[in-house]
Write a protein that holds these residues in place. Structure first.
Motif, short mmCIF file in Angstrom:
data_model
loop_
_atom_site.label_atom_id
_atom_site.label_comp_id
_atom_site.label_asym_id
_atom_site.label_seq_id
_atom_site.Cartn_x
_atom_site.Cartn_y
_atom_site.Cartn_z
N LYS A 127 3.87 9.72 -7.95
CA LYS A 127 5.40 9.85 -8.64
C LYS A 127 6.60 10.28 -7.83
O LYS A 127 7.21 10.84 -8.10
CB LYS A 127 4.95 10.92 -9.82
CG LYS A 127 3.96 10.11 -10.66
CD LYS A 127 3.82 11.51 -11.79
CE LYS A 127 2.94 10.87 -13.09
NZ LYS A 127 1.75 10.10 -12.98
N LEU A 128 6.39 9.71 -6.38
CA LEU A 128 7.73 9.88 -5.85
C LEU A 128 8.93 9.06 -6.21
O LEU A 128 8.66 7.89 -6.65
CB LEU A 128 7.36 9.55 -4.24
CG LEU A 128 6.34 10.48 -3.40
CD1 LEU A 128 6.07 9.94 -2.13
CD2 LEU A 128 6.75 11.87 -3.52
N ASN A 129 9.99 9.58 -6.00
CA ASN A 129 11.06 8.80 -6.10
C ASN A 129 11.38 7.85 -5.11
O ASN A 129 11.98 8.42 -3.94
CB ASN A 129 12.38 9.73 -6.31
CG ASN A 129 13.69 8.96 -6.60
OD1 ASN A 129 13.97 8.01 -6.15
ND2 ASN A 129 14.65 9.71 -7.52
N THR A 130 11.25 6.70 -5.14
CA THR A 130 11.12 5.70 -4.05
C THR A 130 12.17 5.56 -3.48
O THR A 130 12.82 5.33 -2.16
CB THR A 130 10.31 4.34 -4.23
OG1 THR A 130 11.09 3.85 -5.28
CG2 THR A 130 8.89 4.73 -4.48
N SER A 131 13.50 5.49 -4.17
CA SER A 131 14.76 5.54 -3.67
C SER A 131 15.30 6.51 -2.80
O SER A 131 15.59 6.44 -2.00
CB SER A 131 15.84 5.35 -5.03
OG SER A 131 15.57 4.20 -5.80
N LYS A 132 15.16 7.66 -3.44
CA LYS A 132 15.30 8.84 -2.56
C LYS A 132 14.79 9.05 -1.38
O LYS A 132 15.04 9.31 -0.17
CB LYS A 132 15.10 10.27 -3.18
CG LYS A 132 16.19 10.56 -4.37
CD LYS A 132 16.04 11.69 -5.09
CE LYS A 132 17.36 11.94 -6.17
NZ LYS A 132 17.29 13.29 -6.63
N ASP A 160 0.92 -1.24 -0.02
CA ASP A 160 -0.04 0.03 0.09
C ASP A 160 0.87 1.34 -0.05
O ASP A 160 0.49 2.33 -0.50
CB ASP A 160 -0.97 -0.08 1.25
CG ASP A 160 -0.18 -0.03 2.45
OD1 ASP A 160 0.91 -0.77 2.54
OD2 ASP A 160 -0.82 0.50 3.46
N ILE A 161 1.96 1.31 0.73
CA ILE A 161 2.68 2.27 0.79
C ILE A 161 3.48 2.61 -0.70
O ILE A 161 3.54 3.53 -1.11
CB ILE A 161 3.84 2.26 1.88
CG1 ILE A 161 3.43 2.33 3.39
CG2 ILE A 161 4.95 3.20 1.75
CD1 ILE A 161 4.22 2.05 4.28
N LEU A 162 3.93 1.47 -1.23
CA LEU A 162 4.78 1.59 -2.44
C LEU A 162 3.62 2.23 -3.52
O LEU A 162 3.98 2.98 -4.48
CB LEU A 162 5.16 0.14 -3.00
CG LEU A 162 6.01 0.18 -4.04
CD1 LEU A 162 7.14 1.38 -4.03
CD2 LEU A 162 6.62 -1.16 -4.37
N SER A 163 2.31 1.61 -3.48
CA SER A 163 1.33 1.90 -4.42
C SER A 163 1.31 3.56 -4.45
O SER A 163 1.27 4.31 -5.16
CB SER A 163 0.06 1.09 -4.08
OG SER A 163 -0.80 1.48 -4.99
N ASP A 164 0.89 3.87 -3.04
CA ASP A 164 0.70 5.44 -2.79
C ASP A 164 1.88 6.15 -3.34
O ASP A 164 1.91 7.41 -3.99
CB ASP A 164 0.51 5.65 -1.39
CG ASP A 164 -0.95 5.26 -0.89
OD1 ASP A 164 -1.58 4.89 -1.69
OD2 ASP A 164 -1.23 5.23 0.28
N ALA A 165 3.12 5.85 -2.98
CA ALA A 165 4.37 6.32 -3.45
C ALA A 165 4.42 6.36 -5.08
O ALA A 165 4.57 7.75 -5.79
CB ALA A 165 5.52 5.91 -3.02
N ARG A 166 3.90 5.37 -5.55
CA ARG A 166 3.91 5.42 -7.17
C ARG A 166 3.11 6.62 -7.79
O ARG A 166 3.14 6.97 -8.60
CB ARG A 166 4.00 3.90 -7.63
CG ARG A 166 5.12 3.25 -7.51
CD ARG A 166 5.03 1.76 -7.95
NE ARG A 166 6.56 1.15 -8.17
CZ ARG A 166 6.64 -0.12 -7.95
NH1 ARG A 166 5.49 -1.07 -8.07
NH2 ARG A 166 7.59 -0.47 -7.82
N ALA A 167 1.81 6.29 -7.29
CA ALA A 167 0.65 7.18 -7.58
C ALA A 167 1.05 8.55 -7.29
O ALA A 167 0.53 9.49 -8.33
CB ALA A 167 -0.46 6.94 -6.78
#
Length: 87
Positions: A31-36, A22-29
């Motif tokens: 458009k966050l840079n998940t690595s950063k 759920d966190i990864l899905s929200d981050a992608r939605a």
């Protein structure tokens, strides 16, 4: 103690992380840079843990200082302290 100051030239290394879907899905939605974002979270955790360790290592000195101030007052009292009743 190693520094974690921002270093633009620091080498980056790929790693595998397990993150809640759920966190990864929200981050992608968003458009966050998940690595950063992960790096920022890890950096914040490092700072917090170092603070805890420092406080634990210095607990006796802090307690002794606080006791001395309670018994004898501060070593220096600013002039403005008289105006608000601290002296």
């Amino acid at each position: 103690m190693a520094s974690i100051a921002h270093n633009r030239n620091a080498k980056r290394r790929p790693v595998n992380l397990t993150i809640r879907e759920d966190i990864l899905s929200d981050a992608r939605a968003l458009k966050l840079n998940t690595s950063k974002a992960a790096e920022a979270g890890i950096k914040a955790a490092i700072i917090e843990e170092r603070e805890k360790q420092w406080l634990a290592e210095n607990q006796k000195s802090i307690a002794a200082h606080n006791q001395r101030v309670e018994e004898s007052g501060p070593l220096l009292v600013p002039e403005w302290a008289d105006n608000i009743g601290l002296n």
